[in-house]
Design a protein around this motif. Structure first.
Motif, PDB file in Angstrom:
ATOM      1  N   ASP A 154      34.317  38.795  38.084  1.00  0.00           N
ATOM      2  CA  ASP A 154      34.597  40.226  38.288  1.00  0.00           C
ATOM      3  C   ASP A 154      34.042  40.688  39.633  1.00  0.00           C
ATOM      4  O   ASP A 154      34.646  41.513  40.323  1.00  0.00           O
ATOM      5  CB  ASP A 154      33.986  41.057  37.157  1.00  0.00           C
ATOM      6  N   ASN A 155      32.883  40.136  40.015  1.00  0.00           N
ATOM      7  CA  ASN A 155      32.274  40.508  41.287  1.00  0.00           C
ATOM      8  C   ASN A 155      33.128  40.033  42.459  1.00  0.00           C
ATOM      9  O   ASN A 155      33.281  40.746  43.463  1.00  0.00           O
ATOM     10  CB  ASN A 155      30.871  39.905  41.390  1.00  0.00           C
ATOM     11  N   ASP A 156      33.699  38.827  42.336  1.00  0.00           N
ATOM     12  CA  ASP A 156      34.587  38.309  43.386  1.00  0.00           C
ATOM     13  C   ASP A 156      35.786  39.231  43.575  1.00  0.00           C
ATOM     14  O   ASP A 156      36.167  39.565  44.699  1.00  0.00           O
ATOM     15  CB  ASP A 156      35.099  36.907  43.013  1.00  0.00           C
ATOM     16  N   VAL A 157      36.380  39.617  42.460  1.00  0.00           N
ATOM     17  CA  VAL A 157      37.566  40.479  42.508  1.00  0.00           C
ATOM     18  C   VAL A 157      37.226  41.816  43.155  1.00  0.00           C
ATOM     19  O   VAL A 157      37.976  42.334  43.997  1.00  0.00           O
ATOM     20  CB  VAL A 157      38.139  40.694  41.093  1.00  0.00           C
ATOM     21  N   GLU A 158      36.079  42.373  42.780  1.00  0.00           N
ATOM     22  CA  GLU A 158      35.658  43.663  43.329  1.00  0.00           C
ATOM     23  C   GLU A 158      35.456  43.574  44.844  1.00  0.00           C
ATOM     24  O   GLU A 158      35.898  44.447  45.594  1.00  0.00           O
ATOM     25  CB  GLU A 158      34.362  44.115  42.656  1.00  0.00           C
ATOM     26  N   LYS A 159      34.803  42.505  45.302  1.00  0.00           N
ATOM     27  CA  LYS A 159      34.570  42.320  46.737  1.00  0.00           C
ATOM     28  C   LYS A 159      35.892  42.163  47.486  1.00  0.00           C
ATOM     29  O   LYS A 159      36.088  42.738  48.566  1.00  0.00           O
ATOM     30  CB  LYS A 159      33.695  41.082  46.975  1.00  0.00           C
ATOM     31  N   ARG A 170      37.626  44.913  50.202  1.00  0.00           N
ATOM     32  CA  ARG A 170      37.913  44.546  51.595  1.00  0.00           C
ATOM     33  C   ARG A 170      39.389  44.737  51.930  1.00  0.00           C
ATOM     34  O   ARG A 170      39.740  45.151  53.040  1.00  0.00           O
ATOM     35  CB  ARG A 170      37.509  43.077  51.828  1.00  0.00           C
ATOM     36  N   HIS A 171      40.268  44.436  50.981  1.00  0.00           N
ATOM     37  CA  HIS A 171      41.707  44.515  51.224  1.00  0.00           C
ATOM     38  C   HIS A 171      42.303  45.651  50.389  1.00  0.00           C
ATOM     39  O   HIS A 171      42.549  45.500  49.190  1.00  0.00           O
ATOM     40  CB  HIS A 171      42.373  43.187  50.884  1.00  0.00           C
ATOM     41  N   GLY A 172      42.532  46.777  51.040  1.00  0.00           N
ATOM     42  CA  GLY A 172      42.990  47.960  50.337  1.00  0.00           C
ATOM     43  C   GLY A 172      44.484  47.979  50.030  1.00  0.00           C
ATOM     44  O   GLY A 172      45.223  47.054  50.395  1.00  0.00           O
ATOM     45  N   PRO A 173      44.943  49.054  49.379  1.00  0.00           N
ATOM     46  CA  PRO A 173      46.358  49.207  49.028  1.00  0.00           C
ATOM     47  C   PRO A 173      47.252  49.126  50.264  1.00  0.00           C
ATOM     48  O   PRO A 173      46.891  49.598  51.342  1.00  0.00           O
ATOM     49  CB  PRO A 173      46.405  50.607  48.395  1.00  0.00           C
ATOM     50  N   GLY A 174      48.402  48.466  50.110  1.00  0.00           N
ATOM     51  CA  GLY A 174      49.356  48.354  51.196  1.00  0.00           C
ATOM     52  C   GLY A 174      49.182  47.129  52.061  1.00  0.00           C
ATOM     53  O   GLY A 174      50.017  46.864  52.929  1.00  0.00           O
ATOM     54  N   THR A 175      48.116  46.362  51.823  1.00  0.00           N
ATOM     55  CA  THR A 175      47.906  45.144  52.614  1.00  0.00           C
ATOM     56  C   THR A 175      48.565  43.957  51.927  1.00  0.00           C
ATOM     57  O   THR A 175      48.678  43.906  50.705  1.00  0.00           O
ATOM     58  CB  THR A 175      46.405  44.847  52.792  1.00  0.00           C
ATOM     59  N   MET A 176      48.968  42.981  52.721  1.00  0.00           N
ATOM     60  CA  MET A 176      49.587  41.778  52.164  1.00  0.00           C
ATOM     61  C   MET A 176      48.556  40.987  51.358  1.00  0.00           C
ATOM     62  O   MET A 176      48.894  40.323  50.372  1.00  0.00           O
ATOM     63  CB  MET A 176      50.161  40.918  53.287  1.00  0.00           C
ATOM     64  N   ARG A 184      46.185  42.184  49.491  1.00  0.00           N
ATOM     65  CA  ARG A 184      46.054  42.783  48.159  1.00  0.00           C
ATOM     66  C   ARG A 184      47.283  42.465  47.303  1.00  0.00           C
ATOM     67  O   ARG A 184      47.164  42.192  46.112  1.00  0.00           O
ATOM     68  CB  ARG A 184      45.863  44.294  48.267  1.00  0.00           C
ATOM     69  N   LEU A 185      48.464  42.479  47.943  1.00  0.00           N
ATOM     70  CA  LEU A 185      49.688  42.167  47.200  1.00  0.00           C
ATOM     71  C   LEU A 185      49.639  40.725  46.703  1.00  0.00           C
ATOM     72  O   LEU A 185      50.058  40.439  45.573  1.00  0.00           O
ATOM     73  CB  LEU A 185      50.917  42.376  48.088  1.00  0.00           C
ATOM     74  N   TRP A 186      49.130  39.802  47.545  1.00  0.00           N
ATOM     75  CA  TRP A 186      49.003  38.410  47.090  1.00  0.00           C
ATOM     76  C   TRP A 186      48.136  38.324  45.840  1.00  0.00           C
ATOM     77  O   TRP A 186      48.512  37.664  44.872  1.00  0.00           O
ATOM     78  CB  TRP A 186      48.375  37.523  48.179  1.00  0.00           C
ATOM     79  N   PHE A 187      46.987  39.007  45.859  1.00  0.00           N
ATOM     80  CA  PHE A 187      46.087  38.905  44.705  1.00  0.00           C
ATOM     81  C   PHE A 187      46.743  39.503  43.461  1.00  0.00           C
ATOM     82  O   PHE A 187      46.643  38.935  42.363  1.00  0.00           O
ATOM     83  CB  PHE A 187      44.758  39.606  44.968  1.00  0.00           C
ATOM     84  N   ALA A 188      47.415  40.647  43.615  1.00  0.00           N
ATOM     85  CA  ALA A 188      48.079  41.272  42.478  1.00  0.00           C
ATOM     86  C   ALA A 188      49.140  40.352  41.884  1.00  0.00           C
ATOM     87  O   ALA A 188      49.277  40.238  40.661  1.00  0.00           O
ATOM     88  CB  ALA A 188      48.699  42.608  42.898  1.00  0.00           C
ATOM     89  N   LEU A 189      49.882  39.659  42.767  1.00  0.00           N
ATOM     90  CA  LEU A 189      50.931  38.747  42.309  1.00  0.00           C
ATOM     91  C   LEU A 189      50.322  37.517  41.644  1.00  0.00           C
ATOM     92  O   LEU A 189      50.790  37.065  40.595  1.00  0.00           O
ATOM     93  CB  LEU A 189      51.801  38.330  43.506  1.00  0.00           C
ATOM     94  N   ALA A 243      36.719  38.720  53.057  1.00  0.00           N
ATOM     95  CA  ALA A 243      36.044  39.434  51.977  1.00  0.00           C
ATOM     96  C   ALA A 243      34.639  38.887  51.731  1.00  0.00           C
ATOM     97  O   ALA A 243      33.951  39.320  50.801  1.00  0.00           O
ATOM     98  CB  ALA A 243      36.870  39.348  50.694  1.00  0.00           C
ATOM     99  N   LYS A 244      34.229  37.903  52.575  1.00  0.00           N
ATOM    100  CA  LYS A 244      32.896  37.297  52.490  1.00  0.00           C
ATOM    101  C   LYS A 244      32.640  36.604  51.137  1.00  0.00           C
ATOM    102  O   LYS A 244      31.532  36.620  50.609  1.00  0.00           O
ATOM    103  CB  LYS A 244      31.799  38.342  52.772  1.00  0.00           C
TER     104      LYS A 244
END
Length: 364
Positions: free
Chosen positions: A184-189, A193-199, A201-206, A294-295
């Motif tokens: 959960d901590n990895d996902v939060e970090k 770092r990668h906000g809405p509208g970024t590729m 973030r879309l990769w992680f959502a997919l 995202a470190k």
């Protein structure tokens, strides 16, 4: 393209071929074209020279001498590529074995002769040298041995040695558990770092929605969107041989993120130039860059999470929530229940441990 090759650029040409260029170190605007990319014989020499600002005249390679290790590798790889195009093997299998065999062929013996130029009946010492060339990367060494065994097994029925030493040599690799599941901590970090509208973030959502493999992501797009009981879903056939077709409902995170992107394009994920990723390898390299940003890294500064870690995390969560073996199988596209059983057994052991602890507490 490997992240460690600084200044290496790849351009997709109209012909469909890839042009490789290297930015000269210290001269940002000067680039030198080289004839091949990572994993190809001779690449390292061209790359290092280009970084120094030197150009090497490209000479078309000659046909390998019959009966050499080169000949076995090239003939086997040519056969494997045909099989991969025909769907009998995945292209990722072909690409992985291509890299491994090319690595082995380019090593040199004490006389500075390329292994590829030697007689195909390599002695045990040669295979040990190949293994040792990977250093502490025993997983990569193990993959190379698998490629070598596959090549020599194929060649045994085609005029090559029938009893090569590689066919009986044992691997020294000890698995460390493979990919690490995201916490959960990895996902939060990552999402911070990668906000809405970024590729990114879309990769992680997919990846989180589909729990798919990296090899399936570059081609996934609007044509894969379907409906299940009136709800939007994604349906696709995984490329890995033997995998079953998968259908999953689209998560709220993915639906929300898709609203921030141009859904009329052919694929969900695109490069910074708005083009589909040329391969799963190029996407994987980009994903690792996003993870480093995202470190989420190890002591060496490299990404220590991956797409497979997302897939593993989804499987563990489903098992923890009480999903059945078959439910997890259908979500991950597994064809063998033994693979899925790893997750259900782990969750069951955890539940039994908690139950046992609660019984002890009641007794005291």
């Amino acid at each position: 393209m490997k992240c460690e090759y600084k200044g290496l650029l790849s351009d997709r040409m109209k012909s469909g071929n890839t042009r490789w260029r290297v930015r000269v170190e210290g001269q940002r605007n000067r680039k030198i074209t080289i004839p091949m990319g990572p994993g190809k014989p001779g690449f390292d020499a061209y790359y290092r020279a280009a970084r120094r600002g030197e150009e090497i005249e490209h000479v078309k390679p000659t046909k390998p001498t019959k009966g050499t290790f080169d000949a076995l590798c090239e003939n086997y790889l040519a056969w494997l590529k045909v099989q991969a195009v025909g769907g009998n093997y995945s292209m990722s299998t072909y690409e992985g074995r291509l890299r491994a065999l090319n690595h082995a062929r380019e090593l040199r013996d004490i006389d500075q002769d390329r292994f590829g130029s030697l007689n195909v009946d390599l002695p045990t010492d040669a295979f040990i040298a190949i293994w040792d060339s990977y250093g502490v990367q025993t997983g990569a060494a193990d993959n190379c041995f698998k490629a070598l065994r596959a090549a020599y097994s194929w060649g045994a029925d085609r005029g090559y040695p029938k009893h090569s030493d590689i066919l009986t040599m044992k691997s020294k690799h000890k698995s460390k558990g493979g990919a690490v599941a995201w916490t959960d901590n990895d996902v939060e970090k990552y999402l911070s770092r990668h906000g809405p509208g970024t590729m990114a973030r879309l990769w992680f959502a997919l990846a989180d929605c589909t729990a798919g493999r990296i090899g399936d992501m570059p081609d996934m797009g609007p044509p894969h969107v379907t409906e299940v009981d009136g709800k939007p879903a994604i349906t696709w056939q995984p490329k890995k041989k033997g995998s079953s077709k998968v259908t999953v409902l689209m998560t709220e995170m993915l639906l929300t993120e898709l609203e921030n992107h141009d859904v009329d394009r052919g694929t969900f994920l695109t490069t910074v130039f708005g083009k589909p990723f040329a391969s799963s390898g190029s996407l994987d390299n980009r994903v690792r860059e996003w993870i480093v940003q995202a470190k989420i890294t190890g002591k060496n500064g490299k990404a220590n999470r991956s797409q497979h870690g997302v897939r593993k995390g989804v499987a563990k969560l489903l098992a923890k929530l009480g999903a059945t073996e078959y439910e997890i199988m259908t979500t991950l596209g597994h064809s063998d229940p033994q693979t899925t059983r790893i997750y259900t057994k782990e969750a069951e052991r955890e539940r039994m441990a908690i139950s046992a602890a609660q019984k002890r507490m009641r007794k005291t």
